[in-house]
Design a protein around this motif. Structure first.
Motif, PDB file in Angstrom:
ATOM      1  N   UNK A 205       0.703  -0.953  -0.182  1.00  0.00           N
ATOM      2  CA  UNK A 205       0.144  -0.024  -0.069  1.00  0.00           C
ATOM      3  C   UNK A 205       0.871   1.108   0.128  1.00  0.00           C
ATOM      4  N   UNK A 206       1.034   1.838  -0.997  1.00  0.00           N
ATOM      5  CA  UNK A 206       1.928   3.080  -1.273  1.00  0.00           C
ATOM      6  C   UNK A 206       1.332   4.346  -0.435  1.00  0.00           C
ATOM      7  N   UNK A 207       1.800   4.818   0.365  1.00  0.00           N
ATOM      8  CA  UNK A 207       1.357   5.963   1.079  1.00  0.00           C
ATOM      9  C   UNK A 207       1.598   7.467   0.297  1.00  0.00           C
ATOM     10  N   UNK A 208       1.150   8.547   0.739  1.00  0.00           N
ATOM     11  CA  UNK A 208       1.415   9.816   0.058  1.00  0.00           C
ATOM     12  C   UNK A 208       2.827   9.961   0.157  1.00  0.00           C
ATOM     13  N   UNK A 209       3.591   9.674   0.990  1.00  0.00           N
ATOM     14  CA  UNK A 209       5.249  10.053   1.271  1.00  0.00           C
ATOM     15  C   UNK A 209       5.850   9.103   0.145  1.00  0.00           C
ATOM     16  N   UNK A 210       5.358   8.166  -0.516  1.00  0.00           N
ATOM     17  CA  UNK A 210       6.132   7.204  -1.263  1.00  0.00           C
ATOM     18  C   UNK A 210       6.364   5.966  -0.657  1.00  0.00           C
ATOM     19  N   UNK A 211       6.204   5.978   0.776  1.00  0.00           N
ATOM     20  CA  UNK A 211       6.758   4.630   1.188  1.00  0.00           C
ATOM     21  C   UNK A 211       5.657   3.289   1.016  1.00  0.00           C
ATOM     22  N   UNK A 212       6.197   2.530   1.041  1.00  0.00           N
ATOM     23  CA  UNK A 212       5.198   1.254   0.774  1.00  0.00           C
ATOM     24  C   UNK A 212       5.232   0.290   1.927  1.00  0.00           C
ATOM     25  N   UNK A 213       4.006   0.060   2.266  1.00  0.00           N
ATOM     26  CA  UNK A 213       3.562  -0.761   3.720  1.00  0.00           C
ATOM     27  C   UNK A 213       2.978  -2.079   3.048  1.00  0.00           C
ATOM     28  N   UNK A 214       3.357  -3.026   3.841  1.00  0.00           N
ATOM     29  CA  UNK A 214       2.556  -4.309   3.263  1.00  0.00           C
ATOM     30  C   UNK A 214       1.254  -4.438   3.384  1.00  0.00           C
ATOM     31  N   UNK A 215       0.506  -5.081   2.423  1.00  0.00           N
ATOM     32  CA  UNK A 215      -0.830  -5.091   2.737  1.00  0.00           C
ATOM     33  C   UNK A 215      -1.508  -6.433   3.558  1.00  0.00           C
ATOM     34  N   UNK A 216      -2.137  -6.348   4.262  1.00  0.00           N
ATOM     35  CA  UNK A 216      -2.776  -7.654   5.193  1.00  0.00           C
ATOM     36  C   UNK A 216      -2.995  -8.677   4.376  1.00  0.00           C
ATOM     37  N   UNK A 217      -3.876  -8.198   3.114  1.00  0.00           N
ATOM     38  CA  UNK A 217      -4.156  -9.207   2.121  1.00  0.00           C
ATOM     39  C   UNK A 217      -3.566  -9.235   1.098  1.00  0.00           C
ATOM     40  N   UNK A 218      -2.607 -10.016   0.433  1.00  0.00           N
ATOM     41  CA  UNK A 218      -1.894  -9.731  -0.680  1.00  0.00           C
ATOM     42  C   UNK A 218      -2.733 -10.702  -1.985  1.00  0.00           C
ATOM     43  N   UNK A 219      -2.807  -9.897  -3.107  1.00  0.00           N
ATOM     44  CA  UNK A 219      -3.404 -10.468  -4.243  1.00  0.00           C
ATOM     45  C   UNK A 219      -2.532 -10.754  -5.507  1.00  0.00           C
ATOM     46  N   UNK A 220      -2.993 -11.569  -6.425  1.00  0.00           N
ATOM     47  CA  UNK A 220      -2.574 -11.891  -7.674  1.00  0.00           C
ATOM     48  C   UNK A 220      -3.491 -11.111  -8.625  1.00  0.00           C
ATOM     49  N   UNK A 221      -2.701 -10.844  -9.667  1.00  0.00           N
ATOM     50  CA  UNK A 221      -3.626 -10.226 -10.719  1.00  0.00           C
ATOM     51  C   UNK A 221      -2.526 -10.620 -11.889  1.00  0.00           C
ATOM     52  N   UNK A 222      -2.986 -11.572 -12.925  1.00  0.00           N
ATOM     53  CA  UNK A 222      -1.768 -11.469 -13.965  1.00  0.00           C
ATOM     54  C   UNK A 222      -2.924 -11.396 -15.446  1.00  0.00           C
ATOM     55  N   UNK A 223      -2.078 -11.188 -16.403  1.00  0.00           N
ATOM     56  CA  UNK A 223      -2.808 -10.697 -17.697  1.00  0.00           C
ATOM     57  C   UNK A 223      -1.823 -11.515 -18.925  1.00  0.00           C
ATOM     58  N   UNK A 224      -2.465 -12.300 -19.570  1.00  0.00           N
ATOM     59  CA  UNK A 224      -1.586 -12.700 -20.942  1.00  0.00           C
ATOM     60  C   UNK A 224      -2.746 -12.597 -22.099  1.00  0.00           C
ATOM     61  N   UNK A 225      -2.109 -11.431 -23.149  1.00  0.00           N
ATOM     62  CA  UNK A 225      -2.866 -11.362 -24.326  1.00  0.00           C
ATOM     63  C   UNK A 225      -3.162 -12.720 -25.168  1.00  0.00           C
ATOM     64  N   UNK A 226      -4.258 -12.925 -25.502  1.00  0.00           N
ATOM     65  CA  UNK A 226      -4.615 -14.006 -26.450  1.00  0.00           C
ATOM     66  C   UNK A 226      -3.675 -14.062 -27.837  1.00  0.00           C
ATOM     67  N   UNK A 227      -4.004 -12.715 -28.376  1.00  0.00           N
ATOM     68  CA  UNK A 227      -3.181 -12.739 -29.705  1.00  0.00           C
ATOM     69  C   UNK A 227      -1.672 -12.853 -29.642  1.00  0.00           C
ATOM     70  N   UNK A 228      -0.956 -12.496 -28.543  1.00  0.00           N
ATOM     71  CA  UNK A 228       0.443 -13.069 -28.394  1.00  0.00           C
ATOM     72  C   UNK A 228       0.684 -14.261 -28.345  1.00  0.00           C
ATOM     73  N   UNK A 229      -0.054 -14.879 -27.415  1.00  0.00           N
ATOM     74  CA  UNK A 229      -0.081 -16.311 -27.030  1.00  0.00           C
ATOM     75  C   UNK A 229      -0.308 -16.854 -28.497  1.00  0.00           C
ATOM     76  N   UNK A 230      -1.409 -16.519 -29.429  1.00  0.00           N
ATOM     77  CA  UNK A 230      -1.590 -17.312 -30.577  1.00  0.00           C
ATOM     78  C   UNK A 230      -0.363 -17.193 -31.600  1.00  0.00           C
ATOM     79  N   UNK A 231       0.218 -15.935 -31.745  1.00  0.00           N
ATOM     80  CA  UNK A 231       1.143 -15.843 -32.612  1.00  0.00           C
ATOM     81  C   UNK A 231       2.544 -16.645 -32.263  1.00  0.00           C
TER      82      UNK A 231
END
Length: 870
Positions: A205-231
């Motif tokens: 969780x990035x604060x206004x002063x730029x510091x990074x604090x660890x989130x209590x619940x961590x998430x995964x977000x992935x992205x793979x373009x079908x067009x690239x995979x197909x190529x």
């Protein structure tokens, strides 16, 4: 492996890993900060921002996305697209880096068949944890793990809030695709190392002063373009050689007669193939071409694709046919495409046809500007000229910019924007009176600052209450006398204000000393009226009574508006959306999105549904709910409207439910009757229905009944025979007119040939003139006479005129005259002196607007000038 198989394999793989498969969300995001869904994580953004709690901890989706931030690169690079499909798996506080990396590698190597020796990964230079996962758990050799910085391997939702390191999986496509540099590695701009999959570890969780604090619940977000995979899987040089684009390109080859393999034609082929996919999906999700927002993005894509069609040899509307190849290829994955294919095709054709004329007329002017710029060796065109192009021909500035870029030119945008602003200022000035009224209303509201009033008009038509404040519109006052205009605030008010498209209530406010006629209601506490007798004072006890008959008519029209909205969606499709409305005692007006005029059958069908619901005597039920609950229940809301957290829901039986603050009937049968009066266009992609209901509808139909009865009496026929009788009269009238016209033409022809006999006594060349004053023929018939005279005369000059409303029009023709005689130039010179104008070919000119008194002068001038030349 086909793209359809890749799409399904991805879903199947993560379903085995206990992920919930979710369908693609709409391209219209539920996010006011975005115009379109631009990434797979957009639908889950509220979860990542910790605004809502998810129903599932693991989710997988194939999300349709549209991006237009780099249109200039589309078609010119291997992998820039407007529409693309993002394969993504998500974890909401469940698994993290280890599982995401292991499953990503497993899917690509075991399910898709990637060679592990050709795979690389990148991690953030500070993310030692991800490095260890890839090296120790997945087994990637350390030499094929690359450390990169924030630009490549850090993701954030904004300057503050959830963020985290990324890890990307690359596929080495071999030396032939590389730049040849010894430093070439993942992160290089060449095509050798292709980024296939981006894994985002949302852990801070990035604060206004730029510091990074660890989130209590961590998430995964992935992205793979079908067009690239197909190529990669299909070993295609670019995305455009995959089965996602090739069928479209092959269809274009048939349409154009040109070959995609021609190097210079590859970009236009690719641009069209890319844009048509975006066009299909945008319209399928309910977006129509317009001049702003999402609608403008769609309009721009259609225009660009249409214009690039000209570059491959297609010079007529074609996109409305091309789109079916997209629907055929993707209809299984997105069934909504097939359901809406006819609507999509009609919308695209209308936009193409509309732009066709604009493009043809505007390009001529723009090409002249380009030619002038090149002659004078200028790299920049005037912004005023581009504004004139827009203002005169309706030629879009973005299309002009595209064309200029192709020619290595640009235009002065600041000058163009200045011209646009001047035009807006002129429009603002024209709206000055309305703006002044709005300002005065705001000023009046400020006079009543601190005054509280409670609206009770949903349940009470009359209330005993107290006047808490008075104003004459300029200042607060303590009392008002007979004939004085006054603004009143009541402690409790039954008067519904003008809002939400519903007209205000009128009525009376009575005290023991005086009466006020209520004429307008601005808000729940601002009531405008006139003291019609006695006097009223602040703190008076009064009876406030609405005009119940007027309120009733408004309630009838408001309730039937809800029925109309639903009926329109039933008949025309769910893409119909409300764009505005007005309801009053005299009728209703309903604006909505739709691509074409309603047919008579569609209007009849809508009317039938609304009347059927009226006759069914459905209950109208009012309830209150939170906005989130209402939306989850499918209650219709206007996307642009701002709602309170507690909303008012109007349900009409089980037929329709909408958010609405207006006043309504208790049962639909109280509306009595519904009738559509007109249906019309109010702008591109916008239609308007005007209708009446209840007693107003009965009066309307009575008027038409009386009209029909009068027509029946005049014709002396049974009402079943009115239409056949009228049609017969029309046909007879048409036939008589044609016979009369033939008679006039016969007389005209005879008159001309009688004049020819007289002129024929002179030597060649013959000068034949004739002016028709009584029963003149049409100019086109005079041209037919000229054609016949050309077969009879060896040489001559013929001037034939028609007098209409003290002005003369006609034709001037030369038959076998010397080439030095240019009748077109001659007529222009003469009409400059005597009035009128004309134009045509050197040997045949059509003229008009010549003053009747100048006919003889016109004839003499023609004879004199031709004598001088010959």
């Amino acid at each position: 492996m086909t793209s359809s198989e890749l799409r399904q394999k991805f879903l199947d793989f993560f379903e085995e890993k206990e992920h919930k498969i979710l369908p693609s969300a709409s391209l219209i995001p539920n996010d006011p900060t975005l115009l379109l869904t631009i990434a797979g994580m957009v639908p889950f953004k509220p979860i990542f921002l910790n605004k809502i709690q998810p129903n599932f901890k693991r989710v997988v989706s194939v999300q349709k996305c549209v991006r237009v931030n780099d249109l200039g690169n589309v078609g010119h690079t291997a992998r820039h697209h407007t529409f693309f499909e993002m394969l993504g798996n998500f974890s909401f506080g469940d698994y993290f880096k280890k599982e995401a990396c292991l499953w990503g590698w497993e899917f690509l190597t075991q399910w898709i068949g990637f060679c592990p020796a050709r795979m690389w990964v990148s991690v953030h230079r500070k993310d030692q944890e991800a490095y260890e996962v890839w090296k120790n758990y997945v087994g990637v050799p350390p030499e094929r793990i690359v450390f990169l910085g924030d630009e490549d391997n850090f993701w954030a939702s904004g300057p503050i809030g959830p963020c985290g390191y990324c890890s990307e999986i690359y596929y080495d496509r071999g030396d032939a695709m590389g730049c040849g540099q010894s430093t070439c590695a993942p992160g290089c701009n060449c095509d050798r190392y292709l980024e296939v999959w981006n894994l985002v570890f949302m852990e801070f969780d990035r604060k206004a002063d730029g510091t990074l604090e660890e989130l209590p619940k961590k998430n995964i977000d992935t992205g793979m373009g079908l067009e690239r995979l197909a190529s990669v899987v299909q070993e295609a040089e670019t995305d455009y050689e995959t089965d996602l684009f090739l069928p479209i390109i092959q269809d274009l080859e048939k349409m154009s007669g040109n070959d995609y393999s021609i190097l210079a034609l590859k970009p236009p082929f690719r641009i069209i193939a890319d844009h048509i996919r975006a066009i299909v999906f945008l319209i399928a999700d309910g977006i129509y071409p317009s001049n702003e927002g999402r609608g403008y993005i769609l309009r721009r894509l259609i225009r660009r694709a249409y214009r690039y069609g000209g570059k491959i040899g297609i010079h007529q509307p074609f996109l409305h046919e091309l789109l079916f190849i997209v629907i055929d290829g993707m209809g299984n994955a997105y069934p909504e495409l097939d359901l809406r294919k006819d609507i999509i095709s009609k919308i695209v054709y209308q936009e193409e046809a509309r732009f066709e004329g604009t493009l043809k007329s505007g390009e001529v002017f723009l090409n002249q500007l380009i030619e002038q710029a090149k002659k004078s060796q200028r790299q920049q065109l005037s912004g005023k000229d581009i504004f004139m192009l827009y203002d005169t021909y309706g030629f879009p500035s973005d299309v002009a910019e595209d064309i200029l870029q192709e020619e290595g030119l640009q235009f002065n945008k600041a000058e163009f924007e200045d011209q646009m602003e001047q035009q807006k200022n002129r429009a603002r000035k024209a709206r000055g009176e309305k703006d002044q009224l709005m300002r005065s209303q705001k000023e009046i509201e400020e006079l009543f600052t601190g005054v509280n009033s409670r609206f009770v008009g949903y349940n009470q038509s009359m209330v005993n209450t107290e006047i808490v404040a008075l104003s004459d519109g300029e200042d607060r006052i303590s009392q008002a006398e007979t004939d004085q205009k006054v603004i009143i605030a009541l402690k409790e008010s039954p008067f519904y204000p003008e809002k939400g498209g519903q007209e205000y209530d009128t009525g009376w406010i009575d005290s023991e000393q005086g009466r006020v006629q209520v004429e307008k209601v601005y808000s729940e506490f601002l009531i405008e009226g006139t003291v019609v007798s006695g006097q009223i004072k602040e703190n008076d006890r009064v009876w406030a009574k609405i005009d119940t008959q007027r309120r009733r008519l408004i309630e009838i029209h408001h309730t039937t508006t809800h029925l109309l909205h639903r009926a329109l969606r039933e008949i025309l499709g769910s893409q119909v959306k409300q764009a505005g409305s007005w309801v009053g005692e005299s009728g209703l007006r309903f604006d909505f999105t739709h691509f074409s005029a309603l047919s008579e059958d569609e209007i009849d069908a809508v009317e039938d549904i609304v009347n059927q619901k009226i006759f069914e005597d459905l209950p109208v039920v009012i309830s209150y709910s939170s906005l989130d609950e209402a939306q989850r229940a499918g209650v219709v809301a206007l996307f642009e409207e701002k709602y309170q957290s507690l909303v008012r829901i109007i349900r009409v039986g089980d037929y329709t439910a909408e958010l609405c603050g207006g006043t309504h009937l208790r049962r639909t049968s109280e509306a009595g009757l519904f009738k559509i009066i007109t249906e019309s266009s109010i702008g591109s992609g916008l239609r308007r229905v005007e209708a009446v209901a209840g007693p107003v509808a009965f009066s309307y139909l009575q008027e038409y009944y009386r009209l029909g009865r009068n027509i029946k009496n005049i014709l002396g026929s049974d009402h079943h025979q009115i239409l056949p009788t009228i049609n017969n009269l029309i046909e007879n009238n048409k036939r008589y007119k044609e016979e009369l016209q033939r008679t006039f033409q016969s007389h005209a022809r005879q008159a001309i040939f009688d004049a020819l006999k007289v002129a024929g006594s002179n030597d060649t060349p013959i000068y034949l003139t004739h002016l028709f004053v009584e029963n003149p023929p049409e100019v086109d018939y005079l041209k037919e006479i000229i054609d016949e005279l050309r077969t009879r005369l060896k040489q001559g000059m013929v001037v034939l005129g028609i007098k209409k409303d003290e002005a003369i029009s006609g034709v001037l023709a030369g038959i076998n005259l010397p080439q030095s005689i240019d009748l077109n130039r001659l007529v222009r010179e003469i009409t400059k002196k005597i009035g009128g104008g004309g134009g045509g070919r050197p040997s045949l000119v059509q003229f008009g607007g010549i003053p009747f008194g100048s006919w003889e002068e016109f004839i003499k001038a023609i004879k004199k000038m031709t004598d001088q030349i010959s």
